[in-house]
Motif scaffolding. Structure first.
Motif, PDB file in Angstrom:
ATOM      1  N   GLY A  46       0.616  -1.049  -0.207  1.00  0.00           N
ATOM      2  CA  GLY A  46      -0.072   0.046  -0.133  1.00  0.00           C
ATOM      3  C   GLY A  46       0.256   1.738   0.016  1.00  0.00           C
ATOM      4  O   GLY A  46       0.372   2.064  -0.561  1.00  0.00           O
ATOM      5  N   ALA A  47       1.948   0.918   0.824  1.00  0.00           N
ATOM      6  CA  ALA A  47       2.797   2.580   0.712  1.00  0.00           C
ATOM      7  C   ALA A  47       3.480   2.940  -0.738  1.00  0.00           C
ATOM      8  O   ALA A  47       3.317   3.852  -0.997  1.00  0.00           O
ATOM      9  CB  ALA A  47       3.751   2.461   1.595  1.00  0.00           C
ATOM     10  N   ASN A  48       4.062   1.601  -1.472  1.00  0.00           N
ATOM     11  CA  ASN A  48       4.423   1.940  -2.950  1.00  0.00           C
ATOM     12  C   ASN A  48       3.324   2.569  -4.037  1.00  0.00           C
ATOM     13  O   ASN A  48       3.132   2.791  -4.295  1.00  0.00           O
ATOM     14  CB  ASN A  48       4.657   0.858  -3.117  1.00  0.00           C
ATOM     15  CG  ASN A  48       6.224   0.692  -2.773  1.00  0.00           C
ATOM     16  OD1 ASN A  48       7.564   1.895  -3.361  1.00  0.00           O
ATOM     17  ND2 ASN A  48       6.665  -0.523  -1.832  1.00  0.00           N
ATOM     18  N   ILE A  49       1.336   2.009  -4.022  1.00  0.00           N
ATOM     19  CA  ILE A  49       1.212   2.350  -4.337  1.00  0.00           C
ATOM     20  C   ILE A  49       0.940   4.111  -4.097  1.00  0.00           C
ATOM     21  O   ILE A  49       0.456   4.437  -5.410  1.00  0.00           O
ATOM     22  CB  ILE A  49      -0.334   1.318  -4.427  1.00  0.00           C
ATOM     23  CG1 ILE A  49      -0.197  -0.057  -4.595  1.00  0.00           C
ATOM     24  CG2 ILE A  49      -1.753   1.969  -4.894  1.00  0.00           C
ATOM     25  CD1 ILE A  49       0.010  -0.145  -5.873  1.00  0.00           C
ATOM     26  N   ALA A  50       0.553   4.081  -3.090  1.00  0.00           N
ATOM     27  CA  ALA A  50       0.231   5.515  -2.125  1.00  0.00           C
ATOM     28  C   ALA A  50       1.874   6.256  -3.303  1.00  0.00           C
ATOM     29  O   ALA A  50       1.083   7.363  -3.554  1.00  0.00           O
ATOM     30  CB  ALA A  50       0.575   5.817  -0.949  1.00  0.00           C
ATOM     31  N   GLU A  51       2.092   5.361  -2.880  1.00  0.00           N
ATOM     32  CA  GLU A  51       2.996   6.837  -3.915  1.00  0.00           C
ATOM     33  C   GLU A  51       3.480   7.248  -4.936  1.00  0.00           C
ATOM     34  O   GLU A  51       4.061   7.509  -5.557  1.00  0.00           O
ATOM     35  CB  GLU A  51       4.931   5.730  -3.489  1.00  0.00           C
ATOM     36  CG  GLU A  51       5.848   6.886  -3.323  1.00  0.00           C
ATOM     37  CD  GLU A  51       7.648   6.450  -2.536  1.00  0.00           C
ATOM     38  OE1 GLU A  51       8.112   6.698  -3.947  1.00  0.00           O
ATOM     39  OE2 GLU A  51       7.618   5.450  -2.292  1.00  0.00           O
ATOM     40  N   SER A  52       2.606   5.404  -5.621  1.00  0.00           N
ATOM     41  CA  SER A  52       2.755   5.734  -6.908  1.00  0.00           C
ATOM     42  C   SER A  52       1.885   6.971  -7.357  1.00  0.00           C
ATOM     43  O   SER A  52       2.226   7.340  -8.450  1.00  0.00           O
ATOM     44  CB  SER A  52       2.202   4.298  -8.145  1.00  0.00           C
ATOM     45  OG  SER A  52       1.117   3.896  -7.288  1.00  0.00           O
ATOM     46  N   PHE A  61       5.760   5.669 -12.494  1.00  0.00           N
ATOM     47  CA  PHE A  61       4.813   4.717 -11.488  1.00  0.00           C
ATOM     48  C   PHE A  61       4.998   4.003 -11.726  1.00  0.00           C
ATOM     49  O   PHE A  61       4.248   2.898 -11.045  1.00  0.00           O
ATOM     50  CB  PHE A  61       3.520   6.160 -12.453  1.00  0.00           C
ATOM     51  CG  PHE A  61       2.047   5.458 -12.331  1.00  0.00           C
ATOM     52  CD1 PHE A  61       1.466   5.171 -10.993  1.00  0.00           C
ATOM     53  CD2 PHE A  61       1.538   4.078 -13.604  1.00  0.00           C
ATOM     54  CE1 PHE A  61       0.040   4.773 -11.024  1.00  0.00           C
ATOM     55  CE2 PHE A  61       0.524   3.256 -12.688  1.00  0.00           C
ATOM     56  CZ  PHE A  61      -0.369   3.556 -11.797  1.00  0.00           C
ATOM     57  N   VAL A  62       4.853   3.064 -12.891  1.00  0.00           N
ATOM     58  CA  VAL A  62       5.145   2.107 -13.431  1.00  0.00           C
ATOM     59  C   VAL A  62       6.269   0.819 -12.454  1.00  0.00           C
ATOM     60  O   VAL A  62       5.924  -0.173 -11.753  1.00  0.00           O
ATOM     61  CB  VAL A  62       5.245   1.535 -14.383  1.00  0.00           C
ATOM     62  CG1 VAL A  62       5.679  -0.089 -15.085  1.00  0.00           C
ATOM     63  CG2 VAL A  62       3.945   2.212 -15.826  1.00  0.00           C
ATOM     64  N   SER A  63       6.776   2.016 -12.219  1.00  0.00           N
ATOM     65  CA  SER A  63       8.173   1.597 -10.907  1.00  0.00           C
ATOM     66  C   SER A  63       7.608   1.172  -9.905  1.00  0.00           C
ATOM     67  O   SER A  63       7.824  -0.255  -9.233  1.00  0.00           O
ATOM     68  CB  SER A  63       9.528   2.894 -11.252  1.00  0.00           C
ATOM     69  OG  SER A  63      10.435   1.908 -10.257  1.00  0.00           O
ATOM     70  N   LYS A  64       6.494   2.157  -9.784  1.00  0.00           N
ATOM     71  CA  LYS A  64       6.031   2.511  -7.609  1.00  0.00           C
ATOM     72  C   LYS A  64       5.309   0.998  -7.959  1.00  0.00           C
ATOM     73  O   LYS A  64       5.048   0.626  -6.976  1.00  0.00           O
ATOM     74  CB  LYS A  64       5.507   3.189  -8.225  1.00  0.00           C
ATOM     75  CG  LYS A  64       6.387   4.258  -7.475  1.00  0.00           C
ATOM     76  CD  LYS A  64       7.847   3.995  -6.103  1.00  0.00           C
ATOM     77  CE  LYS A  64       8.286   5.458  -6.041  1.00  0.00           C
ATOM     78  NZ  LYS A  64      10.107   5.300  -6.355  1.00  0.00           N
ATOM     79  N   VAL A  65       4.880   0.361  -8.900  1.00  0.00           N
ATOM     80  CA  VAL A  65       3.587  -0.546  -8.755  1.00  0.00           C
ATOM     81  C   VAL A  65       4.052  -1.359  -9.123  1.00  0.00           C
ATOM     82  O   VAL A  65       3.602  -2.962  -8.741  1.00  0.00           O
ATOM     83  CB  VAL A  65       2.508  -0.143 -10.219  1.00  0.00           C
ATOM     84  CG1 VAL A  65       1.319  -1.245 -10.134  1.00  0.00           C
ATOM     85  CG2 VAL A  65       1.515   1.753  -9.838  1.00  0.00           C
TER      86      VAL A  65
END
Length: 120
Positions: A46-52, A61-65
């Motif tokens: 969830g933290a990475n999705i929020a960061e994306s 965006f793709v990198s964070k996902v």
């Protein structure tokens, strides 16, 4: 799309469940190593999705996902290990694992869509 159908919503709800499982594993089962690993990767999704959501580019965006997707795969691993070592029962495992796999499919679809025909 309803908010509860979004990866952001699902990943946050999943993180809350992971925190509760971590508490259960440490307080009731006295398991500290695998549960800490599960806590880290399970909440990192969830933290990475929020960061994306604040990505500065399509590639960012793709990198964070992708990072969230990798964390999701790691979470599934720790859940399997906790089941196989009898720290989680089948019902506890299945519920969390199903949610994890649902998020994984959503993230795979997102990355597939975002990278279709594009060189990153």
């Amino acid at each position: 799309m309803k908010p509860e159908n979004t990866i952001r919503y699902k990943s946050k709800k999943f993180a809350v469940r992971i925190v509760r499982v971590y508490r259960y594993l440490t307080l009731e089962k006295h398991e500290y190593v695998m549960s800490k690993q599960l806590l880290r990767c399970g909440t990192s999704i969830g933290a990475n999705i929020a960061e994306s959501e604040c990505a500065i580019s399509r590639n960012d965006f793709v990198s964070k996902v992708y990072i969230a997707l990798k964390e999701c795969s790691e979470t599934a691993y720790w859940l399997e290990l906790l089941l196989e070592t009898d720290y989680l029962n089948k019902n506890q495992f299945q519920s969390l694992y199903n949610d994890c796999m649902e998020m994984k499919k959503m993230m795979q679809a997102t990355t597939r869509t975002m990278t279709a025909g594009k060189q990153l």
